[in-house]
Write a protein that holds these residues in place. Sequence first.
Motif, PDB file in Angstrom:
ATOM      1  N   MET A   1       0.829  -1.208   0.000  1.00 47.70           N
ATOM      2  CA  MET A   1       0.000   0.000   0.000  1.00 47.70           C
ATOM      3  C   MET A   1       0.866   1.261   0.000  1.00 47.70           C
ATOM      4  O   MET A   1       0.595   2.214  -0.742  1.00 47.70           O
ATOM      5  CB  MET A   1      -0.933  -0.008   1.219  1.00 47.70           C
ATOM      6  CG  MET A   1      -2.028  -1.031   1.120  1.00 47.70           C
ATOM      7  SD  MET A   1      -3.033  -1.261   2.609  1.00 47.70           S
ATOM      8  CE  MET A   1      -3.358   0.392   3.139  1.00 47.70           C
ATOM      9  N   TYR A   2       1.923   1.253   0.782  1.00 50.02           N
ATOM     10  CA  TYR A   2       2.828   2.399   0.844  1.00 50.02           C
ATOM     11  C   TYR A   2       3.483   2.649  -0.511  1.00 50.02           C
ATOM     12  O   TYR A   2       3.506   3.783  -1.001  1.00 50.02           O
ATOM     13  CB  TYR A   2       3.894   2.163   1.922  1.00 50.02           C
ATOM     14  CG  TYR A   2       4.984   3.201   1.929  1.00 50.02           C
ATOM     15  CD1 TYR A   2       4.754   4.476   2.417  1.00 50.02           C
ATOM     16  CD2 TYR A   2       6.250   2.911   1.429  1.00 50.02           C
ATOM     17  CE1 TYR A   2       5.750   5.435   2.421  1.00 50.02           C
ATOM     18  CE2 TYR A   2       7.249   3.859   1.423  1.00 50.02           C
ATOM     19  CZ  TYR A   2       7.001   5.119   1.921  1.00 50.02           C
ATOM     20  OH  TYR A   2       7.986   6.064   1.909  1.00 50.02           O
ATOM     21  N   VAL A   3       3.993   1.596  -1.124  1.00 52.47           N
ATOM     22  CA  VAL A   3       4.655   1.731  -2.417  1.00 52.47           C
ATOM     23  C   VAL A   3       3.643   2.149  -3.484  1.00 52.47           C
ATOM     24  O   VAL A   3       3.957   2.947  -4.371  1.00 52.47           O
ATOM     25  CB  VAL A   3       5.386   0.424  -2.804  1.00 52.47           C
ATOM     26  CG1 VAL A   3       5.891   0.473  -4.224  1.00 52.47           C
ATOM     27  CG2 VAL A   3       6.534   0.176  -1.850  1.00 52.47           C
ATOM     28  N   GLY A   4       2.403   1.631  -3.406  1.00 51.11           N
ATOM     29  CA  GLY A   4       1.380   2.006  -4.374  1.00 51.11           C
ATOM     30  C   GLY A   4       1.037   3.479  -4.306  1.00 51.11           C
ATOM     31  O   GLY A   4       0.935   4.153  -5.337  1.00 51.11           O
ATOM     32  N   VAL A   5       0.859   4.004  -3.098  1.00 52.91           N
ATOM     33  CA  VAL A   5       0.566   5.437  -2.947  1.00 52.91           C
ATOM     34  C   VAL A   5       1.754   6.260  -3.398  1.00 52.91           C
ATOM     35  O   VAL A   5       1.603   7.272  -4.106  1.00 52.91           O
ATOM     36  CB  VAL A   5       0.189   5.755  -1.482  1.00 52.91           C
ATOM     37  CG1 VAL A   5       0.125   7.258  -1.246  1.00 52.91           C
ATOM     38  CG2 VAL A   5      -1.129   5.098  -1.128  1.00 52.91           C
ATOM     39  N   LYS A   6       2.950   5.827  -3.039  1.00 52.41           N
ATOM     40  CA  LYS A   6       4.161   6.541  -3.455  1.00 52.41           C
ATOM     41  C   LYS A   6       4.287   6.530  -4.980  1.00 52.41           C
ATOM     42  O   LYS A   6       4.677   7.524  -5.582  1.00 52.41           O
ATOM     43  CB  LYS A   6       5.373   5.886  -2.798  1.00 52.41           C
ATOM     44  CG  LYS A   6       6.605   6.731  -2.800  1.00 52.41           C
ATOM     45  CD  LYS A   6       7.692   6.088  -1.945  1.00 52.41           C
ATOM     46  CE  LYS A   6       8.938   6.918  -1.975  1.00 52.41           C
ATOM     47  NZ  LYS A   6      10.019   6.338  -1.186  1.00 52.41           N
ATOM     48  N   PHE A   7       3.930   5.418  -5.614  1.00 55.59           N
ATOM     49  CA  PHE A   7       4.005   5.299  -7.069  1.00 55.59           C
ATOM     50  C   PHE A   7       3.001   6.239  -7.735  1.00 55.59           C
ATOM     51  O   PHE A   7       3.312   6.870  -8.747  1.00 55.59           O
ATOM     52  CB  PHE A   7       3.734   3.851  -7.490  1.00 55.59           C
ATOM     53  CG  PHE A   7       3.899   3.602  -8.956  1.00 55.59           C
ATOM     54  CD1 PHE A   7       5.167   3.432  -9.489  1.00 55.59           C
ATOM     55  CD2 PHE A   7       2.811   3.515  -9.797  1.00 55.59           C
ATOM     56  CE1 PHE A   7       5.336   3.196 -10.841  1.00 55.59           C
ATOM     57  CE2 PHE A   7       2.967   3.284 -11.143  1.00 55.59           C
ATOM     58  CZ  PHE A   7       4.231   3.117 -11.676  1.00 55.59           C
ATOM     59  N   MET A   8       1.806   6.354  -7.164  1.00 50.97           N
ATOM     60  CA  MET A   8       0.792   7.236  -7.757  1.00 50.97           C
ATOM     61  C   MET A   8       1.192   8.706  -7.671  1.00 50.97           C
ATOM     62  O   MET A   8       0.857   9.495  -8.553  1.00 50.97           O
ATOM     63  CB  MET A   8      -0.558   7.030  -7.062  1.00 50.97           C
ATOM     64  CG  MET A   8      -1.212   5.724  -7.398  1.00 50.97           C
ATOM     65  SD  MET A   8      -2.886   5.584  -6.771  1.00 50.97           S
ATOM     66  CE  MET A   8      -2.603   5.442  -5.010  1.00 50.97           C
ATOM     67  N   LEU A   9       1.902   9.058  -6.624  1.00 47.11           N
ATOM     68  CA  LEU A   9       2.273  10.459  -6.421  1.00 47.11           C
ATOM     69  C   LEU A   9       3.649  10.813  -6.968  1.00 47.11           C
ATOM     70  O   LEU A   9       4.045  11.969  -6.897  1.00 47.11           O
ATOM     71  CB  LEU A   9       2.213  10.788  -4.925  1.00 47.11           C
ATOM     72  CG  LEU A   9       0.852  10.593  -4.250  1.00 47.11           C
ATOM     73  CD1 LEU A   9       0.970  10.832  -2.755  1.00 47.11           C
ATOM     74  CD2 LEU A   9      -0.192  11.498  -4.873  1.00 47.11           C
ATOM     75  N   ALA A  10       4.355   9.857  -7.540  1.00 48.39           N
ATOM     76  CA  ALA A  10       5.743  10.077  -7.959  1.00 48.39           C
ATOM     77  C   ALA A  10       5.814  10.677  -9.358  1.00 48.39           C
ATOM     78  O   ALA A  10       4.911  10.537 -10.181  1.00 48.39           O
ATOM     79  CB  ALA A  10       6.497   8.756  -7.934  1.00 48.39           C
ATOM     80  N   SER A  11       6.942  11.318  -9.601  1.00 46.33           N
ATOM     81  CA  SER A  11       7.235  11.819 -10.941  1.00 46.33           C
ATOM     82  C   SER A  11       7.702  10.651 -11.817  1.00 46.33           C
ATOM     83  O   SER A  11       7.997   9.568 -11.293  1.00 46.33           O
ATOM     84  CB  SER A  11       8.326  12.893 -10.854  1.00 46.33           C
ATOM     85  OG  SER A  11       9.547  12.310 -10.456  1.00 46.33           O
ATOM     86  N   PRO A  12       7.783  10.828 -13.120  1.00 43.49           N
ATOM     87  CA  PRO A  12       8.205   9.716 -13.989  1.00 43.49           C
ATOM     88  C   PRO A  12       9.577   9.131 -13.625  1.00 43.49           C
ATOM     89  O   PRO A  12       9.767   7.922 -13.685  1.00 43.49           O
ATOM     90  CB  PRO A  12       8.224  10.337 -15.390  1.00 43.49           C
ATOM     91  CG  PRO A  12       7.220  11.440 -15.309  1.00 43.49           C
ATOM     92  CD  PRO A  12       7.319  11.968 -13.906  1.00 43.49           C
ATOM     93  N   ALA A  13      10.510   9.967 -13.217  1.00 42.20           N
ATOM     94  CA  ALA A  13      11.833   9.454 -12.845  1.00 42.20           C
ATOM     95  C   ALA A  13      11.755   8.624 -11.561  1.00 42.20           C
ATOM     96  O   ALA A  13      12.404   7.579 -11.443  1.00 42.20           O
ATOM     97  CB  ALA A  13      12.814  10.607 -12.659  1.00 42.20           C
ATOM     98  N   GLU A  14      10.959   9.082 -10.614  1.00 42.42           N
ATOM     99  CA  GLU A  14      10.804   8.332  -9.373  1.00 42.42           C
ATOM    100  C   GLU A  14      10.040   7.027  -9.601  1.00 42.42           C
ATOM    101  O   GLU A  14      10.286   6.024  -8.921  1.00 42.42           O
ATOM    102  CB  GLU A  14      10.071   9.185  -8.333  1.00 42.42           C
ATOM    103  CG  GLU A  14      10.898  10.365  -7.827  1.00 42.42           C
ATOM    104  CD  GLU A  14      10.077  11.282  -6.926  1.00 42.42           C
ATOM    105  OE1 GLU A  14       8.839  11.199  -6.942  1.00 42.42           O
ATOM    106  OE2 GLU A  14      10.700  12.094  -6.227  1.00 42.42           O
ATOM    107  N   LYS A  15       9.126   7.021 -10.589  1.00 43.75           N
ATOM    108  CA  LYS A  15       8.388   5.798 -10.911  1.00 43.75           C
ATOM    109  C   LYS A  15       9.333   4.723 -11.411  1.00 43.75           C
ATOM    110  O   LYS A  15       9.163   3.546 -11.095  1.00 43.75           O
ATOM    111  CB  LYS A  15       7.295   6.072 -11.940  1.00 43.75           C
ATOM    112  CG  LYS A  15       6.103   6.796 -11.373  1.00 43.75           C
ATOM    113  CD  LYS A  15       5.016   6.967 -12.406  1.00 43.75           C
ATOM    114  CE  LYS A  15       3.849   7.722 -11.782  1.00 43.75           C
ATOM    115  NZ  LYS A  15       2.732   7.871 -12.725  1.00 43.75           N
ATOM    116  N   ALA A  16      10.334   5.108 -12.183  1.00 44.47           N
ATOM    117  CA  ALA A  16      11.310   4.138 -12.673  1.00 44.47           C
ATOM    118  C   ALA A  16      12.089   3.528 -11.503  1.00 44.47           C
ATOM    119  O   ALA A  16      12.343   2.321 -11.492  1.00 44.47           O
ATOM    120  CB  ALA A  16      12.253   4.803 -13.661  1.00 44.47           C
ATOM    121  N   ASN A  17      12.460   4.345 -10.545  1.00 45.32           N
ATOM    122  CA  ASN A  17      13.170   3.831  -9.362  1.00 45.32           C
ATOM    123  C   ASN A  17      12.283   2.886  -8.544  1.00 45.32           C
ATOM    124  O   ASN A  17      12.747   1.871  -8.036  1.00 45.32           O
ATOM    125  CB  ASN A  17      13.645   4.985  -8.476  1.00 45.32           C
ATOM    126  CG  ASN A  17      14.750   5.799  -9.132  1.00 45.32           C
ATOM    127  OD1 ASN A  17      15.428   5.308 -10.027  1.00 45.32           O
ATOM    128  ND2 ASN A  17      14.906   7.030  -8.696  1.00 45.32           N
TER     129      ASN A  17
END
Length: 111
Positions: free
Chosen positions: A61-77
């Motif tokens: 759940m934490y990673v999912g919320v972080k993924f939804m709010l992340a920029s494209p570069a952070e999504k790759a990480n």
Amino acid sequence: MKKFLIMVMVIVLTMSTVVLAAPGNISVNVSPVQQDTGNFGNIITGAIQAVAIIVAVAILMYVGVKFMLASPAEKANLKGALVPYIVGAILVFAAVPLVNVIVGMTNNMSN
């Protein structure tokens, strides 16, 4: 990456549907001490698996919320960080059935 995730899901599903059955009636003489030890072991493994599942879902759940709010570069990480999470989740969900299979095999060897 998509093929890897599909392969992981197939492995998880096949690991969770393993059935070890013997034909006919089998009687085994088990002492009360062995029964108590087995029940205690089942309680311990069940509790460990329950806690691990709760932690795995919370992290997902934490990673999912972080993924939804992340920029494209952070999504790759984050996508790169999901691989160890998936491997760990597979180990968590498959650990207790694997231990039960090993215990069953050793019990069959001793009889």
